[in-house]
Design a protein around this motif. Structure first.
Motif, PDB file in Angstrom:
ATOM      1  N   GLU A   1      -8.181  -1.359   7.472  1.00 51.09           N
ATOM      2  CA  GLU A   1      -8.718  -0.207   6.730  1.00 51.09           C
ATOM      3  C   GLU A   1      -8.266   1.120   7.359  1.00 51.09           C
ATOM      4  OE1 GLU A   1     -12.114  -1.914   9.229  1.00 51.09           O
ATOM      5  OE2 GLU A   1     -10.766  -2.727   7.736  1.00 51.09           O
ATOM      6  N   LYS A   2      -8.038   1.134   8.641  1.00 48.78           N
ATOM      7  CA  LYS A   2      -7.525   2.340   9.314  1.00 48.78           C
ATOM      8  C   LYS A   2      -6.040   2.531   8.990  1.00 48.78           C
ATOM      9  CE  LYS A   2     -10.973   3.453  12.265  1.00 48.78           C
ATOM     10  NZ  LYS A   2     -11.683   4.701  12.208  1.00 48.78           N
ATOM     11  N   ILE A   3      -5.283   1.425   9.026  1.00 50.70           N
ATOM     12  CA  ILE A   3      -3.847   1.491   8.727  1.00 50.70           C
ATOM     13  C   ILE A   3      -3.639   2.000   7.294  1.00 50.70           C
ATOM     14  CG2 ILE A   3      -1.726   0.144   8.393  1.00 50.70           C
ATOM     15  CD1 ILE A   3      -2.849  -1.817  10.530  1.00 50.70           C
ATOM     16  N   LEU A   4      -4.457   1.504   6.376  1.00 50.08           N
ATOM     17  CA  LEU A   4      -4.316   1.854   4.967  1.00 50.08           C
ATOM     18  C   LEU A   4      -5.031   3.158   4.597  1.00 50.08           C
ATOM     19  CD1 LEU A   4      -4.648  -1.688   3.355  1.00 50.08           C
ATOM     20  CD2 LEU A   4      -2.611  -0.534   4.240  1.00 50.08           C
ATOM     21  N   ARG A   5      -5.523   3.833   5.592  1.00 49.63           N
ATOM     22  CA  ARG A   5      -6.156   5.141   5.407  1.00 49.63           C
ATOM     23  C   ARG A   5      -7.220   5.109   4.313  1.00 49.63           C
ATOM     24  NH1 ARG A   5      -2.331   4.701   9.141  1.00 49.63           N
ATOM     25  NH2 ARG A   5      -1.679   6.650  10.068  1.00 49.63           N
ATOM     26  N   THR A   6      -8.097   4.077   4.391  1.00 50.74           N
ATOM     27  CA  THR A   6      -9.158   3.953   3.392  1.00 50.74           C
ATOM     28  C   THR A   6     -10.520   4.397   3.903  1.00 50.74           C
ATOM     29  OG1 THR A   6      -9.499   1.635   3.981  1.00 50.74           O
ATOM     30  CG2 THR A   6      -8.053   2.079   2.118  1.00 50.74           C
ATOM     31  N   SER A   7     -10.646   4.586   5.204  1.00 49.76           N
ATOM     32  CA  SER A   7     -11.956   5.026   5.714  1.00 49.76           C
ATOM     33  C   SER A   7     -11.794   6.052   6.793  1.00 49.76           C
ATOM     34  CB  SER A   7     -12.746   3.849   6.250  1.00 49.76           C
ATOM     35  OG  SER A   7     -12.082   3.239   7.342  1.00 49.76           O
TER      36      SER A   7
ATOM     37  N   TRP B   1       0.839  -1.204   0.000  1.00 52.37           N
ATOM     38  CA  TRP B   1       0.000   0.000   0.000  1.00 52.37           C
ATOM     39  C   TRP B   1       0.876   1.256   0.000  1.00 52.37           C
ATOM     40  CZ3 TRP B   1      -0.359   4.102   3.408  1.00 52.37           C
ATOM     41  CH2 TRP B   1      -1.396   4.998   3.171  1.00 52.37           C
ATOM     42  N   LEU B   2       1.901   1.274   0.826  1.00 52.06           N
ATOM     43  CA  LEU B   2       2.747   2.463   0.948  1.00 52.06           C
ATOM     44  C   LEU B   2       3.638   2.660  -0.274  1.00 52.06           C
ATOM     45  CD1 LEU B   2       3.752   4.872   2.650  1.00 52.06           C
ATOM     46  CD2 LEU B   2       5.474   3.322   3.613  1.00 52.06           C
ATOM     47  N   THR B   3       4.248   1.580  -0.771  1.00 54.09           N
ATOM     48  CA  THR B   3       5.306   1.706  -1.773  1.00 54.09           C
ATOM     49  C   THR B   3       4.914   1.319  -3.193  1.00 54.09           C
ATOM     50  OG1 THR B   3       6.082  -0.553  -1.403  1.00 54.09           O
ATOM     51  CG2 THR B   3       7.065   1.198  -0.033  1.00 54.09           C
TER      52      THR B   3
ATOM     53  N   ALA C   1      -0.347   8.625   1.789  1.00 52.50           N
ATOM     54  CA  ALA C   1       0.722   8.504   2.792  1.00 52.50           C
ATOM     55  C   ALA C   1       0.814   9.765   3.638  1.00 52.50           C
ATOM     56  CB  ALA C   1       2.055   8.205   2.124  1.00 52.50           C
ATOM     57  N   LYS C   2       0.480  10.896   3.045  1.00 53.36           N
ATOM     58  CA  LYS C   2       0.542  12.160   3.802  1.00 53.36           C
ATOM     59  C   LYS C   2      -0.444  12.188   4.975  1.00 53.36           C
ATOM     60  CE  LYS C   2      -2.508  14.594   0.593  1.00 53.36           C
ATOM     61  NZ  LYS C   2      -2.839  13.447  -0.239  1.00 53.36           N
ATOM     62  N   LEU C   3      -1.390  11.256   4.985  1.00 52.72           N
ATOM     63  CA  LEU C   3      -2.350  11.166   6.091  1.00 52.72           C
ATOM     64  C   LEU C   3      -1.762  10.440   7.304  1.00 52.72           C
ATOM     65  CD1 LEU C   3      -5.559  10.205   4.054  1.00 52.72           C
ATOM     66  CD2 LEU C   3      -4.855  12.476   4.851  1.00 52.72           C
ATOM     67  N   ILE C   4      -0.570   9.870   7.153  1.00 53.22           N
ATOM     68  CA  ILE C   4       0.085   9.173   8.262  1.00 53.22           C
ATOM     69  C   ILE C   4       0.694  10.226   9.174  1.00 53.22           C
ATOM     70  CG2 ILE C   4       1.847   7.503   8.943  1.00 53.22           C
ATOM     71  CD1 ILE C   4       1.592   6.359   6.032  1.00 53.22           C
ATOM     72  N   LYS C   5       0.188  10.289  10.370  1.00 47.87           N
ATOM     73  CA  LYS C   5       0.641  11.310  11.327  1.00 47.87           C
ATOM     74  C   LYS C   5       0.906  10.643  12.665  1.00 47.87           C
ATOM     75  CE  LYS C   5      -2.117  14.971   9.160  1.00 47.87           C
ATOM     76  NZ  LYS C   5      -1.173  15.352   8.205  1.00 47.87           N
ATOM     77  N   GLY C   6       1.526  11.390  13.560  1.00 46.56           N
ATOM     78  CA  GLY C   6       1.772  10.879  14.894  1.00 46.56           C
ATOM     79  C   GLY C   6       3.251  10.808  15.194  1.00 46.56           C
TER      80      GLY C   6
END
Length: 121
Positions: free
Chosen positions: A115-121, A43-45, A75-80
């Motif tokens: 689905e949360k990890i993959l930022r789909t929902s 998903w990321l790469t 990927a830009k939605l990955i925060k923290g």
């Protein structure tokens, strides 16, 4: 905390092959699977299993690994915070991308829904 130029250089020279077994051990120890890890990395790469194995066999650095990747637009939605660094505050693109991967692996190991990890929902 901001990564130093020395830290950024260290991340760039790190080989993906040296880190990948640690990713597998981390997720499997927490009851997740290697297939789920592959799904997250894909998903990321954009790398499939064959390409990923080729990169591991070639012992590519993170610099080469992410140069060849087609980073997911979400990927830009990955925060923290991961490894003491707030992802969205990291200036160096390569270090930020490596921390994206670390964060996704951490979320997988912690049992977060795919689905949360993959930022789909």
């Amino acid at each position: 905390m901001k990564p130093t130029p020395k830290h950024n250089a260290r991340v760039a020279k790190l080989t993906f092959a040296s880190v990948y077994p640690h990713y597998i051990a981390k997720v499997e120890k927490k009851g997740r699977t290697k297939d789920e890890l592959l799904q997250v990395i894909t998903w990321l790469t954009g790398f499939d299993e064959v390409k990923l194995q080729q990169l591991i066999d070639d012992k590519v650095t993170f610099e080469t690994f992410f140069k060849e990747a087609k980073l997911n637009p979400n990927a830009k939605l990955i925060k923290g915070v991961i490894c003491g660094y707030r992802i969205e505050d990291i200036d160096n693109p390569l270090t930020r991308q490596a921390r994206y991967l670390d964060k996704l692996v951490d979320e997988l190991a912690r049992g977060r829904k795919m689905e949360k990890i993959l930022r789909t929902s």
